[in-house]
Design an enzyme around this catalytic site. Structure first.
Site, PDB file in Angstrom:
ATOM      1  CG  ASP A  31      20.697  59.313  -8.353  1.00 52.54           C
ATOM      2  OD1 ASP A  31      20.865  58.352  -7.284  1.00 52.54           O
ATOM      3  OD2 ASP A  31      21.627  60.075  -8.496  1.00 52.54           O
ATOM      4  CE  LYS A  44      23.639  56.917  -9.280  1.00 53.76           C
ATOM      5  NZ  LYS A  44      22.748  56.309  -8.035  1.00 53.76           N
TER       6      LYS A  44
HETATM    7  P1  NDP Z   1      15.958  64.282  -6.012  1.00 51.31           P
HETATM    8  O1  NDP Z   1      16.624  64.982  -7.278  1.00 51.31           O
HETATM    9  O2  NDP Z   1      14.694  63.678  -6.034  1.00 51.31           O
HETATM   10  O3  NDP Z   1      16.146  65.178  -4.668  1.00 51.31           O
HETATM   11  C1  NDP Z   1      17.219  65.710  -4.271  1.00 51.31           C
HETATM   12  C2  NDP Z   1      16.962  66.573  -3.053  1.00 51.31           C
HETATM   13  O4  NDP Z   1      18.267  67.147  -2.489  1.00 51.31           O
HETATM   14  C3  NDP Z   1      16.117  67.912  -3.584  1.00 51.31           C
HETATM   15  O5  NDP Z   1      15.350  68.246  -2.732  1.00 51.31           O
HETATM   16  C4  NDP Z   1      17.408  68.933  -3.717  1.00 51.31           C
HETATM   17  O6  NDP Z   1      17.110  70.358  -3.785  1.00 51.31           O
HETATM   18  C5  NDP Z   1      18.181  68.464  -2.637  1.00 51.31           C
HETATM   19  N1  NDP Z   1      19.530  68.950  -2.376  1.00 51.31           N
HETATM   20  C6  NDP Z   1      20.644  68.942  -3.420  1.00 51.31           C
HETATM   21  N2  NDP Z   1      21.639  69.335  -2.986  1.00 51.31           N
HETATM   22  C7  NDP Z   1      21.686  69.811  -1.929  1.00 51.31           C
HETATM   23  C8  NDP Z   1      22.093  70.352  -0.746  1.00 51.31           C
HETATM   24  N3  NDP Z   1      23.627  70.807  -1.135  1.00 51.31           N
HETATM   25  N4  NDP Z   1      21.673  70.901   0.425  1.00 51.31           N
HETATM   26  C9  NDP Z   1      20.368  70.589   0.434  1.00 51.31           C
HETATM   27  N5  NDP Z   1      19.727  70.019  -0.367  1.00 51.31           N
HETATM   28  C10 NDP Z   1      20.110  69.711  -1.406  1.00 51.31           C
HETATM   29  O7  NDP Z   1      16.995  63.047  -5.879  1.00 51.31           O
HETATM   30  P2  NDP Z   1      16.784  61.644  -4.966  1.00 51.31           P
HETATM   31  O8  NDP Z   1      16.034  61.877  -3.675  1.00 51.31           O
HETATM   32  O9  NDP Z   1      16.423  60.629  -5.824  1.00 51.31           O
HETATM   33  O10 NDP Z   1      18.501  61.487  -4.232  1.00 51.31           O
HETATM   34  C11 NDP Z   1      18.657  62.031  -3.170  1.00 51.31           C
HETATM   35  C12 NDP Z   1      20.011  61.309  -2.684  1.00 51.31           C
HETATM   36  O11 NDP Z   1      19.713  59.710  -2.618  1.00 51.31           O
HETATM   37  C13 NDP Z   1      21.084  61.086  -3.831  1.00 51.31           C
HETATM   38  O12 NDP Z   1      22.444  60.938  -3.090  1.00 51.31           O
HETATM   39  C14 NDP Z   1      20.845  59.752  -4.459  1.00 51.31           C
HETATM   40  O13 NDP Z   1      21.912  59.263  -4.997  1.00 51.31           O
HETATM   41  C15 NDP Z   1      20.364  59.164  -3.408  1.00 51.31           C
HETATM   42  N6  NDP Z   1      19.559  57.707  -3.700  1.00 51.31           N
HETATM   43  C16 NDP Z   1      18.704  57.882  -4.308  1.00 51.31           C
HETATM   44  C17 NDP Z   1      17.836  56.742  -4.643  1.00 51.31           C
HETATM   45  C18 NDP Z   1      16.587  56.682  -5.440  1.00 51.31           C
HETATM   46  O14 NDP Z   1      15.901  55.734  -5.287  1.00 51.31           O
HETATM   47  N7  NDP Z   1      15.984  57.702  -5.906  1.00 51.31           N
HETATM   48  C19 NDP Z   1      18.183  55.298  -4.140  1.00 51.31           C
HETATM   49  C20 NDP Z   1      19.409  55.487  -3.526  1.00 51.31           C
HETATM   50  C21 NDP Z   1      20.216  56.606  -3.232  1.00 51.31           C
HETATM   51  P3  NDP Z   1      16.442  70.976  -5.174  1.00 51.31           P
HETATM   52  O15 NDP Z   1      15.046  70.564  -5.044  1.00 51.31           O
HETATM   53  O16 NDP Z   1      16.992  72.263  -4.772  1.00 51.31           O
HETATM   54  O17 NDP Z   1      17.454  70.668  -6.393  1.00 51.31           O
END
Ligand code: NDP
Length: 454
Positions: free
Chosen positions: A174, A134
């Protein structure tokens, strides 16, 4: 003070955990992830003591390599900015290190280490030939122009390029890293190496070697996993109320697949607050605001009109639902949230994000008999499809959406079955945490044992 929510650990494993805590001081997320895996392994070493020989478990808890570097870049005001870059190459027993890159101000070596550790077992669960790693940076992309993002990504890759390669380490996106950032990084990698090495990064744009369905894969995969859990209990998504946290890549495509399978999503969130729409979330509007405009989820309410409302801060888990999909970030769902969800009648909780539930929350779900899917199993569809992207790159092929998605579906169903069967084998039927940790561990451990002490 002793944390009473912590489960006792096998006597042979406690010293290993103590070393992890001591050696990685100040890294609570890594401690949490390591403890959770070690808690599950007691049953394995009771039955197969050979897995505790040759310091195998100690070696699994120690990353093979950790790289920390300076990332200097120039902002739009001609000011020099400095960020810190990380890549933790955790375990390469099963294949090249594989795992995403995260750009977020909260990133530090402990967070990257916890993610790399989880990734190792997740990748093993997919059954594909990929190790775990990572990376990321404390760079905050919010409010930055496209040019600033490009300059940052280029500077990041100027250092990272010497540590990666299609047979060495294959990063992906990510949090904060999507197709735009991968494009900038791939461009710089290609220039520095003077070779079109498509398989060095995944999550690429379709025109230059990306895979169809990669963008959708993590969210879709999580929902496929939940479908398998529901089916096992003789039910499905039809008409069920769901709440999804986040509104990023994972959340958006989890919502899309829940809707396709007949469920109803009534709430989602971002880091500013959450929206509730009793008519069902209008996904196209969420996509427009978050994917296209990179705006705030609060704007949804202004545009959608009656029947919905926005709650600033607060917890999205206050919204009653039968299926809860935490898809935002680590430790976003606390013990108090778990209590509320249980009181409100939740039946399934599946982690679309990495470790979004605190240990105490997970304990509560397990104690209450709620079906609970840990992230390393439920969200493995993203990395599995990245491995399919590597496969397409290696064979210079490009599969249809339908073919790629059907492979994803099959992989998620296999992961579900493997977690479920392993839990049964180890006398813990229905315990997906135990099943996932043991099934992932055994695969990595068998490969490491075959290779000797390295
Ligand atoms: P993104 O950056 O696309 O989205 C993250 C989202 O979470 C945004 O909407 C963000 O809001 C929101 N967020 C962040 N912190 C908080 C909080 N404290 N409370 C509520 N909402 C919050 O990331 P991903 O969707 O890619 O990733 C999300 C999770 O999934 C992570 O843990 C990542 O490691 C995991 N993951 C992702 C993969 C992938 O293929 N993308 C694969 C496997 C796991 P804002 O817009 O305000 O920043």
């Amino acid at each position: 003070m002793k944390d009473l929510t912590l489960k006792p650990i096998h006597e042979k494993l406690q010293p290993i955990l103590d070393t992890v805590l001591h050696r990685n001081a100040g890294e609570p997320e890594f401690h949490q992830a390591a403890r959770e895996v070690l808690e599950s392994l007691g049953r394995v070493i009771n039955r197969h003591p050979e897995y505790s020989e040759d310091a195998l478990i100690q070696r699994i808890c120690e990353p093979e390599r950790q790289i920390i570097f300076r990332v200097p870049w120039i902002d739009d005001n001609d000011q020099v900015q400095i960020n810190r870059g990380f890549r933790v190459q955790f375990n390469s027993a099963l294949g090249p290190y594989k795992g995403g890159i995260r750009f977020h101000p909260s990133v530090n070596v402990g967070i990257i280490k916890f993610l790399g550790f989880e990734q190792t077992f997740k990748n093993a669960l997919t059954g594909m030939p990929i190790g775990g790693g990572k990376g990321g940076s404390d760079f905050d992309p919010k409010g930055r122009s496209d040019r600033e993002i490009m300059r940052f990504c280029q500077s990041f890759m100027i250092e990272l390029h010497r540590h990666i390669g299609e047979y060495v380490d294959v990063p992906a996106g990510d949090v904060g890293v999507g197709a735009r950032e991968i494009g900038f990084m791939f461009g710089m990698y290609k220039r520095l190496n003077n070779r079109f090495e498509a398989g060095v990064l995944t999550g690429k744009g379709l025109v230059y070697g990306g895979s169809r369905a990669r963008k959708e894969a993590t969210g879709f995969g999580t929902v496929y996993f939940v479908r398998s859990m529901l089916n096992r209990k003789g039910t499905d998504f039809d008409g069920k109320r769901c709440v999804v946290s986040g509104s990023g890549n994972v959340a958006i495509y989890a919502i899309e697949k829940v809707l396709a399978l007949g469920g109803k999503v009534v709430a989602c969130s971002d880091s500013g607050g959450y929206i509730v729409d009793e008519n069902g979330i209008d996904l196209e509007l969420v996509k427009q605001i978050k994917e296209v405009e990179r705006g705030r989820i609060s704007q949804y309410v202004e545009r959608r009109g009656d029947g919905c409302h926005y709650v600033k801060s607060g917890s999205v888990w206050d919204v009653p639902c039968e299926i809860a999909l935490p898809c935002a970030t680590q430790n976003e769902l606390t013990a108090a949230d778990a209590k509320t969800l249980i009181e409100n009648g939740v039946i399934v909780v599946a982690e679309g994000a990495n470790m979004p539930c605190t240990s105490a929350a997970v304990q509560q779900f397990r104690k209450a008999g709620i079906m609970f899917a840990p992230g390393k199993a439920a969200n493995a569809g993203g990395v599995a499809t990245s491995a399919l992207e590597m496969q397409q790159n290696a064979s210079r092929d490009s599969w249809s959406f339908a073919k790629t998605e059907s492979r994803l579906e099959e992989i998620m169903s296999n992961i579900h079955d493997s977690c479920h069967e392993t839990a049964e084998e180890y006398s813990a039927p229905g315990d997906y945490v135990l099943g996932a940790n043991i099934a992932g561990f055994v695969r990595v451990a068998d490969a490491m044992r075959a290779m000797g002490v390295i």
